[in-house]
Structures are given as C-alpha cells and as structure tokens.
Design an enzyme around this catalytic site. Structure first.
Site, PDB file in Angstrom:
ATOM      1  N   SER A 696      -2.565   5.798   3.279  1.00 28.34           N
ATOM      2  CA  SER A 696      -1.795   5.295   2.183  1.00 28.34           C
ATOM      3  C   SER A 696      -2.161   3.646   1.947  1.00 28.34           C
ATOM      4  O   SER A 696      -1.606   3.077   0.888  1.00 28.34           O
ATOM      5  CB  SER A 696      -0.533   5.541   2.013  1.00 28.34           C
ATOM      6  OG  SER A 696       0.261   4.862   2.986  1.00 28.34           O
ATOM      7  N   LYS A 739       9.332   3.967  -0.271  1.00 26.89           N
ATOM      8  CA  LYS A 739       8.226   2.823  -0.283  1.00 26.89           C
ATOM      9  C   LYS A 739       8.838   1.810  -1.389  1.00 26.89           C
ATOM     10  O   LYS A 739       9.099   0.717  -1.226  1.00 26.89           O
ATOM     11  CB  LYS A 739       6.818   3.311  -0.483  1.00 26.89           C
ATOM     12  CG  LYS A 739       6.051   3.710   0.507  1.00 26.89           C
ATOM     13  CD  LYS A 739       4.879   4.461   0.226  1.00 26.89           C
ATOM     14  CE  LYS A 739       4.072   4.944   1.312  1.00 26.89           C
ATOM     15  NZ  LYS A 739       2.741   5.451   0.779  1.00 26.89           N
TER      16      LYS A 739
END
Ligand SMILES: Nc1ncnc2c1ncn2[C@@H]1O[C@H](COP(=O)(O)OP(=O)(O)OP(=O)(O)O)[C@@H](O)[C@H]1O
Ligand SMILES: [Mg+2]
Length: 798
Positions: A696, A739
């Site tokens: 990611s 996140k």
C-alpha cells in the site's frame, strides 16, 4: 444297556450254542432303537399289544423263543415289514415279570442271528418265518488273531476312558478266546448309533466285524478325548471364577476389617443417588451404571479406582439437561448492548439482527458470529454483553496457542490424569448446557505435529453435528446444539479457512480520538473508580486531561491502554487519599504528569511544508493507522539501489515497480535517462526498527522517487495510500478508516486514495470526514499532479 453281571454268568455256554440249520417260524417282536446281540442277556420292557401277544405265544408253545428285529424308525407304533430291518436275532425268554399298568418286563438272552424271510401273520401278533444266519471265520487265522488283539487293546483303552465298563466285565471279556462271542459282547458294550449296531449284527464275517468294531472304538475314544478336554476347560473356568470369587470375598473381609468395605459401598450408593437426582439421560445412565459396577470391584487403593471416580464426577458435573432460562426480548437486548458499550453501532446492529433471526427460527443453526478487529476494541467484552442481554451464562476459552486436538476434545482415559477437553470443561464451568461460549482469538490457533485443533473445533461449531459432540475422555456424546458460540479474532486473514467459512464476520474497526474520549467518559472512568473504591466526587477527570492521555500516553486502536492509564491515575489518587491528602482531586492537563509521568509518545511533528524526496504515506498496523514518511536520497554512483527500514518482500517489490514505471515516464519530469551511469539511490522508511510490509505504500514511494529525481518538492500537507502497477495504475488497499484517522491525528487534512476505495469513506465519522479533503486517483499521473508542488523545479537532478 445290558446288565453285564447277568450275561457274564452266561458266558460259558454262549460259544457252544449253534443256530439250527432250517427255517423256523417264531413269534416276532419289533424293537425300538435297540437290538440284542447273540450271547447278550438283558432286560426289555414291553408295552405294545402285539408284542405282548407275541410273548404270550412264545411262552405257550414252550419254546420260549422270540425273533427280535429293530425298527428303522423308533417312532412308528405299528410297524409293517418295510419298517423293520430284516436281520435280527432270536432270543430266549429267561424270565417274565408283569408290571402294574399292563407292561411286561422280560429278561432275554440272545441266541443267534437270523434273517426275516416272510411274515405269516401280523395279527394278533407278528409271526415270522426266519432263516438262521451263521457267523463265519475268515481264511487267515493270523489276521484274525491280530485283529482280535488290537480289538482287545482298544477296548481296554475305551473301558478306561469311558468308565462305562465295570472292571469285572472287563476281566471276563479279556478271557474270552472265541472271536465271535468276543466281538458280539464288545459290540454290546459300546455306546453306538442304531445304524452302527445294525451293521454289526449284519456282519457275518467275524474278522470283518472285529475290524468294524475297532473303527467304532477309535471314533468313540476320540469323542471321549474331546469330551474330556471340554470338561477340563469347563472345570478350569469354574476353578478360576471360584478363585476370583473367593479372593473377592477375602478382599471384602479385609476391607471390612480395615473399616473400608462400608465406605466403598456407601460411596457407590452415594454416586447412584446423585445420578438419580441429576436425572441423567438413559444413555448416560447406562454408562454410569457400568462404571459404578467396575468401581465396586476395584479395591480402593488402586489407581484405577481414582480414575473411575474422577470419571463419575465429571459425568455428574456436566449439565446434561440443565439450562438457564433464555431471554428473547430483542428490545431489552438492544438496551443492554447500548448500556455496556459506547458506539459500535454497526456491530451492535448486526448482532441484534443475528439474535432476532435465532429467535425467529428458535434455534441457533446458522453461521457463527466472529468479531474481528484490532486489540482492545471491545470484542471480548461485547460478547460478554451479548451473554447478559440474552440471559445466558458466559464462558470464555482462549484459543491462543492451542496446538493440540486433545486440548479441545480431551485425552482418552488410558492416560492417567486425563481430563475432558476445554469445550466440555467450559460447559461444566457454566453449569448449564446453553451458555454463550466465547472462543477467543481463533486466529491464534496453532497447528503442528500434535494434531490440528481446527477439526475438533469444526465439529463443535457445526450445528449439523454438534448435538452429538464427542469428547475422547467422556466417550458419551454431549449435545452442544443449545450453546451459542461466538468467536473473536484480530486478523481475518489468519483464521483457518474452514472455520471462517462457517462464520459471519462482524468487523470492529479502531476508535477515533473522539470515540475514545466518549468511551473514557461514559465507561472507563466509572469502571476504574469503582474498581479502586473511589467515587466520582473524589476524583474528576477533565476532558482535556483524558484527551491528553489518549494522545500522549497511548497509541492504540482500542482503549485497553487508555483504561490502564486511567487505572493508574486512580491507584495514585487512592494512595494519596490513604496518605492523608484531601479529595477531591481534579485531574487536568497540568497535573497529569504527576500521575502518569512524562508523556510516552510525542507526536513527531510533521513540518507540513513541501520537501524534496520525502512523501507522506499511510500505513495500517494491528494497533491502528500510522503515518509513514518515505525518504529517497540520490548519490553519485553507478545505479546502485539501497533499501533500508526493514521492508518486507512485497514492499520491496513495490519499490521496484514504482521505479520501473518512473523510468518509462521520467522525461516528462526532466529525469535523465542515464541514471545507471551517474546515480545511486537510497530509499529509507523510518522508523527503521519496525518491520513493514504490504503493497500500500506503492504510490508514496513512486512519488518520493519522482520528487528526488526530478527536483520537484512534494507537498507536506497531503498524505497518500495505494498500490502501484508497472503501468502506473493505482490499485485499492485495505485499512482506509485507520489510515485516515491517523492522518487526521497528525493534522493532515488532504488525502489521496485509490478510486476504488472511495466507498470506504462511509466508515469515517462525519465529524471527521467533513474536515478533510479526499482525492481519488486511478493513475499515478493524477497522484503526481496532486502531490507535487506546482512551482518551478528548484534544482535539477544530477
Ligand atoms: N465501545 C466500548 N464501550 C465501552 N467499553 C469498551 C468499548 N470498547 C472496549 N471497551 C473496553 O475496553 C476493554 C478492552 O476490551 P476487550 O478486552 O473486549 O478487547 P478485545 O477486542 O477483546 O481485545 P483483544 O483482541 O486484545 O482480545 C474492556 O474493558 C472493554 O470493556
Ligand atoms: Mg479479547
């Protein structure tokens, strides 16, 4: 059987008696199942009319002779000629005795063999015309003598084995020299079948007759031998059981002497009574009784007795048919869940739906709830709350580090000290057969050579087969179908696949700062005050202080650490009160350090300024979201590539992919083609000691590379996440909520995320979502467009 004594008197005359040469006419009497050999004297009881008439005739004509022949079938009452063997014997009636009831007892002596030629009348008695038969000797006298000797030897054996022949009889027989008489007398002594007797009677060749008898004696001896063996075996068994009985009686006597006997039977009685009170199901009771019987026989000092009593206790302790009353009121359940936990709206909603469907179907058949989320977000305590809401007992079993099937399903009783597995133990602890059974941490199940616990768990969880769950120790099936199983896990990907298939996963994500604050105010502070014997009046937390604890003293997805910090404050306050300080204490930002010491986490201050070769990425870890600053440096060199910061393989490959893509489009950003000849690259991801992996960070790495190589700065107030392909496409990633919360915590308000992750934004609490700006991207070009500073390049790449 012939009466041996009587015929022995006769032995002297028998050999001299020769049958007449001519045909004779004699009254005849059929015999049932027996026949008379010549030279034999024996009793006969006669009842049939025709036979009595024949005897009368014989007595009247002064000859006293009768022709006796055996019936082929003893059942027939009035046999015709066809029903009678045609070879028989002529006998002399030596005595006649009329018995009460019309029967007659005869003493007869066999004279000679004869064949029935015709029957002259059959009423009022049978009158037979007979031909006397002469026995004849063979041509070889040596053979005859040898056969005779063998016969005598065999008969001797037989007499000894059978004990049927009196010793005097034996002594007389040995002295007979005429083989004809000898063979007939011996034949009369044997216990023979009807056909065998008849055959002996019909055999006129004396040597052949003796040989026949030898064969019959052999057979008889064999049977006797076998009978003896069987009898021996029976006797041995009898002896053994008698011995055991005797010993057991002795043990009993000893036990009574020691004062233990009564104890044992009292113990057995006690168990029996308890079993009756417990109303065990029939199939359990059967087993229980069998074990009780074993216990009765086992002396108390033997280890086996302990094993049996432990087993009996386990059976008695299990709630075979004890259940707690369930509460199926959904509204009440909803209220209790809300009471115990702040937030978690989605999870609660799913749980209520689940409960409602169970309630409607009135059974628990269906997928099992699995609560998945980071540590400390309340999975275990939510399960406890479901138990409270449904009125079930709560049992928790941690699967962390369970390697062994036997731990779940128990050890066979052959092991000393073996016990039931954890599932049944849990049920035993619950004391009812319908508890809520929490299988905590299914993702931490071990699997190795000791066996795979998954299969045992599957059996327990599968509604189709868990009504007969088998535990190795118990050996009797137990019904688990009323148990409500709930599982928890931190990582969905680590749950064994077959288990996951049977579960309905309910995700619980990390808490935002706001949520944590609310949980602290509504639950944690109250809980800890209570636990430390304090009241809300004595210790007060300002919201700012709680927020400071959340920010500077904890870093976690859940609230476990936060709870511990609050507990620490309470402990300190309690100590102060005991030491004499006067409450109330007000905990605020200024005096927080007195209670908790210096802040543990100082937020690394982001500059929020554009920087060269540094891009801000977002990462997801087990404890929540994190900020990752990815740094790239260039050095003069020959195209060497250095990567540091404990990156995993997938992340390293992301670096490669980003770099490759960048080389293909580098010109657009003024990146020179001949990098291999001029430049070494170093990529680093702090904090260097923490391992990182996953795809990611792909677009972040590519952005940092592009910035450093092109000399264009990256914006410091924008963070990004997404996977990159060789062609620069941006692929979706996981953990968006965590996140974004991390970014928010660090004061970053602008985010770039893959277009396909746009749907995840729904999970962000609106209060936060509204304060942030989200850009979605499908291609790296868009990312660079957003992330790179628009000014002119400040320096050119080397
Ligand atoms: N939403 C909430 N409302 C009130 N209390 C909460 C909430 N979430 C968590 N807690 C409290 O936080 C503590 C830790 O929760 P719990 O032990 O259930 O975590 P968990 O998810 O099972 O973690 P782990 O994965 O480490 O087992 C408990 O005391 C629980 O009551
Ligand atoms: Mg837990």
């Amino acid at each position: 059987m012939p009466n041996s004594e009587r015929f022995l008197n006769k032995l002297g005359i028998a050999p001299s008696l020769h049958p007449p040469q001519d045909w004779e006419v004699i009254p005849m009497m059929p015999l049932r199942g027996m026949l008379i050999f010549p030279h034999m004297i024996t009793h006969l009881d006669v009842g049939r009319d025709r036979s009595i008439n024949a005897i009368n005739e014989a007595m009247e004509n002064d000859k006293n002779l009768l022709f006796l022949a055996m019936q082929k079938d003893p059942q027939i009452d009035e046999p015709g000629l066809d029903d009678i063997y045609d070879v028989g014997s002529v006998v002399l009636i030596r005595q006649l005795l009329k018995l009460p009831g019309g029967t007659v007892r005869l003493l007869v002596e066999g004279l000679y063999r004869a064949r029935l030629m015709s029957c002259l009348q059959d009423d009022p008695f049978l009158l037979a015309e007979i031909e006397p038969l002469n026995s004849y000797r063979g041509e070889d006298p040596i053979e005859e003598e040898a056969t005779k000797r063998i016969l005598l030897a065999k008969f001797d054996d037989y007499a000894k084995n059978s004990k049927r022949v009196a010793s005097e009889t034996m002594a007389s027989i040995v002295n007979i020299s005429d083989p004809d008489v000898l063979s007939d007398l011996i034949g009369g002594q044997l216990n023979l079948q009807q056909e065998e007797r008849q055959e002996l009677l019909e055999t006129l060749d004396i040597t052949e007759r003796m040989a026949n008898i030898i064969g019959l004696i052999d057979k008889e001896n064999e049977i006797l031998e076998m009978e003896k063996n069987i009898a021996n075996r029976v006797r041995q068994q009898m002896d053994k059981s008698q011995r055991e009985y005797y010993l057991r009686e002795q043990i009993k006597a000893i036990q009574i002497e020691l004062g233990e006997g009564d104890e044992r039977s009292a113990e057995v009685e006690r168990y029996r009574k308890k079993a009756e009170e417990a109303k065990l199901p029939d199939y359990v009771m059967e087993r229980f009784e069998a074990e009780l019987k074993r216990l009765e026989k086992t002396p108390p000092m033997m280890a086996e007795a302990m094993v049996i009593t432990t087993y009996l206790e386990v059976i008695l302790d299990l709630p075979w048919n004890k259940a707690s009353e369930e509460n199926l009121d959904i509204l009440r359940a909803e209220k209790i869940l809300d009471e115990d936990h702040y937030g978690l709206a989605r999870a609660k909603e799913r749980i209520i739906e689940y409960l409602a469907s169970c309630c409607l179907k009135n059974n628990l058949k269906g997928p099992i709830i699995c609560l998945v989320g980071p540590p400390g977000v309340g999975k275990t305590s939510l399960a406890r709350s479901i138990a409270r809401a449904t009125g079930r007992e709560f049992v928790r079993m941690s699967l962390g580090g369970v390697h062994d099937e036997a731990e779940i399903r128990g050890h066979r009783r052959t092991y000393i000290g073996s016990m039931p597995g954890r599932i049944l133990n849990g049920i035993k602890t619950a004391g009812v057969n319908n508890p809520l059974f929490l299988l905590d941490e299914v993702d931490k199940l071990g699997k190795d050579w000791r066996g795979d616990p998954t299969s045992a768990l599957l059996e327990a969880l599968d509604p189709e087969q868990n009504n007969t769950f088998s535990d190795h120790y118990l050996e009797i099936p137990f019904d688990l179908s009323k148990v409500m199983f709930i599982t928890t896990a931190n990582m969905r990907s680590e749950i064994p696949r077959p288990l996951l298939d049977r579960m309905e996963v309910i995700e619980i994500s990390s808490y935002t700062e706001e949520e944590k604050l609310n949980i602290a105010i509504r639950h944690l502070v109250k809980k800890q005050l209570l636990e430390h014997g304090l009241t809300a009046d004595q210790v007060k937390f300002t919201n700012a202080a709680l927020r400071a604890i959340i920010r500077s003293h904890t870093r976690e997805a859940g609230v476990r650490e936060l709870e511990r910090r609050i507990a620490k404050v309470c402990r300190k306050a309690g100590r102060d009160i005991v030491a004499g300080l006067q409450p109330p204490f007000k905990i605020n930002v200024d005096n927080l350090a007195d209670y908790l010491g210096k802040p543990r986490y100082i937020e690394s201050k982001l500059k929020h300024q554009p920087q060269l070769g540094i891009a801000i990425g977002l990462a997801w870890t087990e404890i929540g979201g994190e900020i990752l600053e990815i740094e790239v440096q260039t050095l003069p060199g020959k195209g060497k590539f250095t990567i540091t910061g404990k990156l995993g393989d997938v992340m390293k490959e992301s670096v490669q992919a980003g770099y490759t893509w960048l080389r293909t489009i580098g010109r657009r950003y003024g990146i020179p083609d001949n990098l291999e000849e001029t430049t070494d690259l170093h990529i680093h991801v702090p904090e260097g000691a923490i391992p990182k992996d996953g795809p990611s960070a792909g677009i972040t790495i590519a952005t940092a590379l592009c910035s450093q190589l092109s000399g264009i700065k990256v914006r410091g107030d924008i963070a990004m996440t997404g996977e990159i392909t060789l062609h620069g496409k941006v692929l979706p990633v996981g953990g968006i909520k965590e996140k974004l919360l991390a970014a928010y915590r660090f004061g970053i308000k602008e985010i770039i995320l893959p277009a396909e992750n746009a749907k995840d934004l729904e999970d962000i609490p609106p209060s936060i979502r509204e304060k942030m700006v989200f850009h979605t991207a499908r291609h790296m070009d868009e990312v660079l467009e957003l992330a790179l500073v628009k000014d002119k390049p400040q320096a050119t790449a080397k």
